[in-house]
Design an enzyme around this catalytic site. Structure first.
Site, PDB file in Angstrom:
ATOM      1  CB  CYS A 102      -0.910   0.044   1.224  1.00 44.58           C
ATOM      2  SG  CYS A 102      -1.826   1.607   1.283  1.00 44.58           S
ATOM      3  CB  CYS A 105      -1.751   4.509   4.598  1.00 45.13           C
ATOM      4  SG  CYS A 105      -3.245   4.094   3.688  1.00 45.13           S
ATOM      5  CB  SER A 106      -0.750   0.367   6.635  1.00 44.35           C
ATOM      6  OG  SER A 106      -1.795   1.000   7.350  1.00 44.35           O
ATOM      7  CB  CYS A 107      -4.969  -0.413   2.273  1.00 41.21           C
ATOM      8  SG  CYS A 107      -5.481   1.303   2.502  1.00 41.21           S
TER       9      CYS A 107
HETATM   10 FE    FE Z   1      -3.383   2.144   2.895  1.00 47.44          FE
END
Ligand code: FE
Length: 203
Positions: A102, A105-107
């Protein structure tokens, strides 16, 4: 109060104090909190994804369903909810290796993989894997992808998240679904590793 909380850090102590107040005043039900904690600790995690992968290895109809509509195919096993409104599965084979990031961010597909590891959220991984996926796989994950295999990077977002279905390792003919599950790691489903071989899992 201060004394019996002294083994907590300042933030832990503050959290405990707030939690106690919320319980005492009846604002939050402790059973509900326990259920949420249990959900994140044990119900949600890469074992769920491993079950999906193993099923795709033994059941071609299920595999087709995962390829067509992974969200529904996973929900049929009970893996749905937060951070999984739309999951797409990408299948590794002898010609293509998929890896997930991602960049923003951190999906991450929580119901099948749990919470993302720290490196997945790091700026370093997020920027470098896009520019040089082969290099990152080789240097950081000890995974050499031959030159004649394409490497495809998939950028997760809040709209769509990915799970990699690794190739079924050689030497697993006749293995049961339960045995196959033990070969499927979180990292293999992010695409930074392959599934374990029978030899690796025995070691
Ligand atoms: Fe994300």
């Amino acid at each position: 109060m201060t004394e019996h909380l002294s083994h907590y850090s300042e933030y832990e102590a503050r959290t405990k104090a707030i939690e106690t107040l919320l319980y005492e005043r009846g604002i939050v039900n402790p059973d509900a909190v326990d259920r949420i904690v249990q959900y994140y600790e044990s119900d949600l995690g890469p074992l769920n994804g491993a079950k999906v992968v193993a099923r795709t290895w033994v059941d071609s109809a299920y595999r087709d369903w995962v390829a067509r509509d992974a969200t529904a195919a996973m929900a049929s096993l009970g893996y749905a909810g937060e951070q999984a409104h739309q999951i797409t599965a990408v299948f590794n084979d002898s010609k293509t290796h998929h890896v997930v990031v991602c960049t923003l961010c951190s999906c991450y597909p929580w119901p099948v993989l749990g919470l993302p590891p720290a490196w997945y959220k790091s700026m370093e991984y997020r920027s470098r894997v896009v520019a040089d996926p082969r290099g990152v796989l080789r240097r950081d994950f000890d995974l050499d992808i031959p030159d004649d295999v394409d490497v495809r990077v998939w950028d997760s977002s809040s709209e769509i998240r990915y799970i990699v279905i690794p190739e079924r390792p050689a030497g697993t003919e006749g293995w049961t679904e339960e045995q196959l599950i033990t070969l499927v790691t979180r990292d293999a489903m992010i695409g930074v590793k392959k599934a374990l071989t029978p030899r690796e899992v025995a070691a």
